[in-house]
Design an enzyme around this catalytic site. Structure first.
Site, PDB file in Angstrom:
ATOM      1  N   GLY A  65       0.826  -1.211   0.000  1.00  0.00           N
ATOM      2  CA  GLY A  65       0.000   0.000   0.000  1.00  0.00           C
ATOM      3  C   GLY A  65       0.855   1.253   0.000  1.00  0.00           C
ATOM      4  O   GLY A  65       2.089   1.185  -0.089  1.00  0.00           O
ATOM      5  N   TYR A  67     -14.813   1.478   9.318  1.00  0.00           N
ATOM      6  CA  TYR A  67     -13.403   1.831   9.477  1.00  0.00           C
ATOM      7  C   TYR A  67     -13.106   2.247  10.920  1.00  0.00           C
ATOM      8  O   TYR A  67     -12.311   1.612  11.605  1.00  0.00           O
ATOM      9  CB  TYR A  67     -13.067   2.970   8.514  1.00  0.00           C
ATOM     10  CG  TYR A  67     -11.616   3.364   8.501  1.00  0.00           C
ATOM     11  CD1 TYR A  67     -10.643   2.493   8.008  1.00  0.00           C
ATOM     12  CD2 TYR A  67     -11.198   4.612   8.958  1.00  0.00           C
ATOM     13  CE1 TYR A  67      -9.307   2.862   7.973  1.00  0.00           C
ATOM     14  CE2 TYR A  67      -9.861   4.981   8.927  1.00  0.00           C
ATOM     15  CZ  TYR A  67      -8.923   4.111   8.433  1.00  0.00           C
ATOM     16  OH  TYR A  67      -7.593   4.477   8.398  1.00  0.00           O
ATOM     17  N   TYR A  88      -5.045  -8.459  24.602  1.00  0.00           N
ATOM     18  CA  TYR A  88      -3.886  -9.370  24.474  1.00  0.00           C
ATOM     19  C   TYR A  88      -2.756  -8.952  25.413  1.00  0.00           C
ATOM     20  O   TYR A  88      -2.083  -9.779  26.018  1.00  0.00           O
ATOM     21  CB  TYR A  88      -3.365  -9.381  23.027  1.00  0.00           C
ATOM     22  CG  TYR A  88      -3.963 -10.485  22.192  1.00  0.00           C
ATOM     23  CD1 TYR A  88      -3.616 -11.818  22.419  1.00  0.00           C
ATOM     24  CD2 TYR A  88      -4.868 -10.211  21.171  1.00  0.00           C
ATOM     25  CE1 TYR A  88      -4.145 -12.842  21.651  1.00  0.00           C
ATOM     26  CE2 TYR A  88      -5.411 -11.224  20.399  1.00  0.00           C
ATOM     27  CZ  TYR A  88      -5.046 -12.537  20.650  1.00  0.00           C
ATOM     28  OH  TYR A  88      -5.573 -13.555  19.896  1.00  0.00           O
ATOM     29  N   ASP A 119       0.281  -8.790   1.435  1.00  0.00           N
ATOM     30  CA  ASP A 119      -0.735  -7.862   0.928  1.00  0.00           C
ATOM     31  C   ASP A 119      -1.668  -8.633  -0.009  1.00  0.00           C
ATOM     32  O   ASP A 119      -1.217  -9.517  -0.743  1.00  0.00           O
ATOM     33  CB  ASP A 119      -0.041  -6.722   0.155  1.00  0.00           C
ATOM     34  CG  ASP A 119      -0.892  -5.468   0.083  1.00  0.00           C
ATOM     35  OD1 ASP A 119      -0.450  -4.431   0.583  1.00  0.00           O
ATOM     36  OD2 ASP A 119      -2.015  -5.532  -0.483  1.00  0.00           O
TER      37      ASP A 119
END
Ligand code: UDP
Length: 314
Positions: A10, A146, A160, A31
């Site tokens: 990207g 998003y 985590y 990707d």
């Protein structure tokens, strides 16, 4: 050192791969070429330290063999037009994709840096935005695929960290621009530059008084690397605090391209934040980082890149 860059083909990811190779690291670029492009990394494939794997991180990453020390997660569409066209893919890249990368990081005992976003602040009621601000996000709006998935990605990694002591890093990236942005990406800088270069009307959405703060890609890469190498967990804002209205942005681009374009005013997209400016005191204090490239210098480099692309596509 071996770094895995998810989203490495990207715009920001490809610059990061380039920088890590310059720093003599081995780089595994993962990707799915959804919004990224092989053209962004073709020049890197000659380097013996660079490996490209075409894969969507929504699927488990079983094919990554051997040692991995650091994982950068930049695998998400980031242009509002683009992610609204692929909302499910976007929501999953930042949630399931983050989960898959976290599992990989645990199995490799690697650090994981997640690129969250200024959109985590939504339509901000605090200005400039500090990391301590919790944001004002429409959870069911057209941007939620998003911004809510980025917020979930942050929450998942904090879980985590708390449960497994995992080595995580969270950054919130503000508007970033530079060469290798897609010409048809739909974001303001590629739109204004291509319109100006072609002497076509510059499309200002709304009244053009909304603001953004634009960071040149080289500065952003520097911030990402510094964060990865630090002891910080984050979140840390990374962006350039210099704020511009869209009309100011259009005028600067028009002047730098010596364009004859006129401005036309289109409808403001839904949930489009009225202002955005990072408070970067934390990054300055804890990462010794601040942007160095001023807007006009960064724009000149970006315009040169787009000149080549506009000629190719005409
Ligand atoms: N914008 C504009 N004209 C365009 C594209 C975008 O005026 O052709 C505005 C948009 O409404 C927003 C700002 O520019 O207020 C930045 O939009 P962009 O899509 O680059 O990203 P965002 O910061 O909203 O995620």
């Amino acid at each position: 050192m071996i770094s895995l860059v998810a989203g490495g083909a990207g715009f920001i990811g490809s610059h990061l791969c380039e920088r890590l190779l310059k720093d003599k690291e081995e780089v595994i670029c993962v990707d799915n070429l959804g919004s990224g492009s092989f053209d962004n990394i073709r020049h890197l494939t000659k380097d013996k330290n660079f490996k490209f794997i075409e894969h969507n991180i929504i699927e488990p990453l079983r094919l990554i063999e051997g040692r991995v020390d650091k994982i950068y997660h930049l695998a998400s569409r980031a242009s509002p037009i683009d992610y609204q066209k692929y909302p499910v893919e976007t929501a999953l890249a930042n949630s399931v994709g983050t989960h898959n990368l976290a599992k990989l990081a645990i199995s490799k005992n690697a650090k994981l840096l997640f690129t969250s976003t200024s959109e985590a602040y939504g339509e901000p009621r605090e200005h400039p935005q500090k990391e301590s601000y919790w944001g004002n996000v429409n959870p069911v709006g057209i941007r939620s695929c998003y911004d809510e998935s980025k917020r979930f990605g942050e929450a998942l990694l904090m879980a985590y960290y708390r449960e497994y002591g995992m080595n995580i890093k969270i950054v919130r990236i503000f508007n970033t621009y530079g060469p290798r942005m897609r010409i048809d990406d739909g974001r303001v800088i590629p739109n204004f530059i291509t319109q100006a270069l072609e002497n076509k009307p510059i499309t200002i959405y709304g009244n053009g008084k909304q603001t953004r703060s634009f960071c040149y890609v080289d500065d952003m890469i520097d911030g990402l690397v510094k964060m990865m190498e630090s002891k910080e967990i984050g979140p840390k804002n990374l962006g350039n605090p210099k704020e511009y209205t869209m009309i100011e942005t259009a005028n600067i681009i028009k002047r730098l391209t010596k364009s004859k374009s006129e401005f036309i005013y289109n409808e403001l997209p839904k949930d489009d934040p009225t202002k955005r400016q990072p408070d970067i005191s934390k990054a300055m204090e804890f990462l010794s980082w601040e942007p160095k490239v001023n807007f006009e210098d960064g724009l000149k480099k970006t315009i040169e890149y787009f000149k080549g692309r506009v000629n190719e596509s005409s």
